[in-house]
Design a protein around this motif. Structure first.
Motif, short mmCIF file in Angstrom:
data_model
loop_
_atom_site.label_atom_id
_atom_site.label_comp_id
_atom_site.label_asym_id
_atom_site.label_seq_id
_atom_site.Cartn_x
_atom_site.Cartn_y
_atom_site.Cartn_z
N VAL A 70 0.85 -1.19 0.00
CA VAL A 70 0.00 0.00 0.00
C VAL A 70 0.89 1.24 0.00
CG1 VAL A 70 -1.85 1.23 1.19
CG2 VAL A 70 -1.75 -1.27 1.30
N SER A 71 0.61 2.19 -0.87
CA SER A 71 1.42 3.40 -0.93
C SER A 71 1.27 4.19 0.37
CB SER A 71 1.01 4.27 -2.12
OG SER A 71 -0.32 4.75 -1.97
N PRO A 72 2.29 4.96 0.76
CA PRO A 72 2.23 5.71 2.02
C PRO A 72 1.04 6.66 2.13
CG PRO A 72 4.47 5.65 1.20
CD PRO A 72 3.61 5.08 0.11
N ASP A 73 0.58 7.20 1.00
CA ASP A 73 -0.57 8.11 1.03
C ASP A 73 -1.91 7.38 0.99
OD1 ASP A 73 -0.66 7.26 -1.59
OD2 ASP A 73 -0.14 9.20 -2.46
N ARG A 74 -1.87 6.06 0.91
CA ARG A 74 -3.05 5.18 0.92
C ARG A 74 -3.94 5.37 -0.31
NH1 ARG A 74 -6.38 6.68 5.31
NH2 ARG A 74 -5.31 8.68 5.30
N LYS A 75 -3.39 5.94 -1.37
CA LYS A 75 -4.17 6.16 -2.57
C LYS A 75 -4.03 5.03 -3.59
CE LYS A 75 -4.14 11.22 -2.29
NZ LYS A 75 -3.75 12.49 -2.97
N PHE A 76 -3.00 4.21 -3.40
CA PHE A 76 -2.72 3.17 -4.39
C PHE A 76 -2.28 1.88 -3.70
CE2 PHE A 76 -1.90 7.27 -6.32
CZ PHE A 76 -2.68 7.20 -7.46
N VAL A 77 -2.55 0.77 -4.38
CA VAL A 77 -2.08 -0.55 -3.96
C VAL A 77 -1.36 -1.16 -5.16
CG1 VAL A 77 -2.79 -2.89 -3.32
CG2 VAL A 77 -3.86 -0.92 -2.23
N SER A 117 7.26 -4.16 -2.68
CA SER A 117 7.28 -3.03 -1.76
C SER A 117 7.27 -1.75 -2.58
CB SER A 117 8.51 -3.08 -0.85
OG SER A 117 9.70 -3.10 -1.62
N VAL A 118 6.93 -0.63 -1.94
CA VAL A 118 6.89 0.66 -2.61
C VAL A 118 7.70 1.65 -1.78
CG1 VAL A 118 4.69 1.23 -1.50
CG2 VAL A 118 5.39 2.47 -3.56
N ASP A 119 8.46 2.52 -2.45
CA ASP A 119 9.29 3.44 -1.69
C ASP A 119 8.45 4.56 -1.09
OD1 ASP A 119 10.32 6.33 -2.95
OD2 ASP A 119 9.37 5.03 -4.43
N ALA A 120 9.01 5.28 -0.14
CA ALA A 120 8.27 6.27 0.65
C ALA A 120 7.76 7.44 -0.18
CB ALA A 120 9.15 6.79 1.79
N GLN A 121 8.41 7.71 -1.29
CA GLN A 121 7.99 8.82 -2.15
C GLN A 121 7.10 8.39 -3.31
OE1 GLN A 121 8.80 11.90 -1.15
NE2 GLN A 121 9.88 10.95 0.57
N ARG A 122 6.74 7.12 -3.34
CA ARG A 122 5.91 6.55 -4.41
C ARG A 122 6.49 6.82 -5.79
NH1 ARG A 122 1.48 8.33 -7.03
NH2 ARG A 122 0.84 9.82 -5.45
N LYS A 123 7.80 6.59 -5.90
CA LYS A 123 8.48 6.72 -7.19
C LYS A 123 8.72 5.36 -7.84
CE LYS A 123 9.12 11.22 -6.85
NZ LYS A 123 8.47 12.18 -7.78
N TYR A 124 8.86 4.31 -7.00
CA TYR A 124 9.21 2.98 -7.51
C TYR A 124 8.53 1.89 -6.70
CZ TYR A 124 12.90 3.80 -10.98
OH TYR A 124 13.59 4.14 -12.11
N VAL A 125 8.29 0.76 -7.36
CA VAL A 125 7.97 -0.48 -6.67
C VAL A 125 9.13 -1.44 -6.90
CG1 VAL A 125 5.47 -0.26 -6.76
CG2 VAL A 125 6.67 -1.42 -8.62
N GLU A 141 4.45 6.33 -12.28
CA GLU A 141 4.16 7.63 -12.85
C GLU A 141 3.43 8.51 -11.83
OE1 GLU A 141 5.62 8.24 -15.43
OE2 GLU A 141 5.85 6.37 -16.54
N GLU A 142 3.28 9.80 -12.16
CA GLU A 142 2.65 10.75 -11.24
C GLU A 142 1.23 10.36 -10.88
OE1 GLU A 142 3.77 13.40 -9.61
OE2 GLU A 142 5.80 13.04 -10.32
N GLY A 144 0.11 7.46 -10.42
CA GLY A 144 0.07 6.20 -9.68
C GLY A 144 0.18 4.97 -10.54
N SER A 145 0.11 5.12 -11.84
CA SER A 145 0.22 3.97 -12.73
C SER A 145 1.68 3.52 -12.84
CB SER A 145 -0.31 4.33 -14.12
OG SER A 145 0.50 5.33 -14.73
N LEU A 146 1.86 2.32 -13.33
CA LEU A 146 3.20 1.78 -13.53
C LEU A 146 3.74 2.20 -14.88
CD1 LEU A 146 2.52 -1.82 -12.20
CD2 LEU A 146 3.83 -0.04 -11.03
N GLY A 147 4.98 2.69 -14.91
CA GLY A 147 5.57 3.15 -16.15
C GLY A 147 6.23 2.03 -16.92
N ASP A 148 6.90 2.40 -18.01
CA ASP A 148 7.57 1.42 -18.87
C ASP A 148 9.00 1.16 -18.44
OD1 ASP A 148 5.34 1.08 -20.58
OD2 ASP A 148 5.86 2.92 -21.65
#
Length: 373
Positions: A70-77, A117-125, A141-142, A144-148
């Motif tokens: 779960v992302s730290p801001d609880r907006k994404f899983v 796992s997801v980093d604290a800044q929601r930049k990477y999984v 991505e900004e 919350g989606s996964l990039g290429d």
């Protein structure tokens, strides 16, 4: 108003506020294996911290989301799909309703993703690919989606038991600067320096590239102490907990302690590990012929462990368990008996007691509590 009435009023207010706090509710998210079996994805329940009641709310259909973060801001899983397709999934999450919606999916880089796992800044999984023996870093991505952009780091080596790498987990350090990946196949905790700005190659080997455990240990899952000074890893093959001092991406082993009875020769298969929020107790479970949750006290001055009790997990093949945010409950998954099993936790002693409360669900693999808005 006289003094007695004033005192009575404030006593009533105190009791009411206490009861209100005790009745706090959380979302309980449950990952499952969907094939073979009847489960369909990630299930969302409501958990009452006052009485331990669990009520079903919703689900999202995914293929074998055996582990998620779960992302730290609880907006994404972000979940794995531990299946033939070996995918990583991004989902939006409504912290009020508990609703999950699939945003997109990307290949995990290698076969058999088993942890994320997801980093604290929601930049990477970061996905641990058990089957492929690799660690994958996948950019977010900004929206919350996964990039290429993907980095897939293939591990090398073997052990006296295993013939090749089997990366089982990837944990981000509390300062968000390192990723520690437990490799069951090489008996190593591999350490990587993480810099999100270096997209797409966000990970490089740290100054200390790994910590080597005993031959045939098989590290599986790991956890940091809340004070950020200690790191603990549970091993699947020799069923021990290894304690380390941690500082700036470096590990120094200070202890190893067994979870299985002395002289026991059968498999224990250590599985999951959790440290209580107050940092006083560590819990680690076995999921084979022993099926117990071992309870350790943590020495606050040096981080070392002392075994204080063992609680039968009641089910079979418990892959994970979780301590609820109130600290009063522990929920264990039982993949073998298709249920979640609830224990009452004594915060003073750390010990667990059986409640008799169970929830039927096919092949549960992970439970996580998420604060409800």
């Amino acid at each position: 108003m006289n003094l007695k009435k004033i005192i009575g009023f404030y006593v009533l207010m105190f009791i009411s506020s206490t009861l209100f706090a005790q009745a706090e509710r959380y979302h309980l998210l449950v990952g499952t294996y969907t094939s073979p079996g009847k489960s369909e994805g990630i299930y969302v329940y409501e958990f009452n911290t006052e009485n331990g009641e669990i009520a079903y709310k919703s689900k999202v259909i995914l293929e074998s989301p055996s582990y998620f973060a779960v992302s730290p801001d609880r907006k994404f899983v972000y979940s794995v799909s531990e299946s033939k397709e070996s995918k990583i999934n991004a989902l939006s999450f409504d912290a009020k309703s508990g609703e999950l919606k699939l945003i997109n999916s990307r290949p995990s880089g290698s076969a058999g993703p088993t942890h994320i796992s997801v980093d604290a800044q929601r930049k990477y999984v970061f996905a641990a690919n058990y089957g492929g023996g690799s660690l994958t870093a996948l950019a977010i991505e900004e929206d919350g989606s996964l990039g290429d952009d993907i980095q897939d780091i293939k591990h090398e080596g073997s052990s006296i038991v295993m013939k090749k790498p089997y990366v089982h987990s990837a944990v981000v350090s509390p300062d968000n600067k390192y990723v520690l990946a437990a490799d069951l196949g090489t008996d190593k905790i591999n350490i990587y320096r993480f810099k999100s700005q270096n997209r797409p190659l966000a990970l490089v080997s740290a100054v200390q590239p790994f910590a080597l455990l005993d031959p045939g240990a098989g590290p599986r899952h790991s956890a940091f102490h809340p004070n950020k000074k200690y790191f603990y890893s549970v091993t699947e093959l020799n069923s021990k907990v290894y304690a380390f001092e941690y500082k700036n991406g470096r590990l120094k082993q200070i202890q190893s302690i067994s979870m299985i009875p002395e002289g026991f020769t059968g498999p224990g298969h250590g599985a999951d590990i959790q440290v209580s929020a107050d940092g006083k107790f560590l819990y680690a479970n076995t999921r084979s012929t022993v099926n117990e949750i071992a309870i350790f006290s943590i020495n606050q001055s040096d981080g070392k462990l002392s075994l204080i009790d063992k609680q039968p997990s009641l089910g079979k093949s418990s892959r994970t368990f979780a301590i609820d945010p109130s600290g009063n409950w522990v929920i264990s998954t039982s993949q073998g008996t298709n249920e979640l099993i609830l224990f009452k936790r004594n915060q003073e002693t750390g010990k667990l007691t059986v409640t008799g409360q169970k929830i039927s669900i096919d092949k549960p693999s992970l439970v996580k509590f998420v604060k409800m808005d």
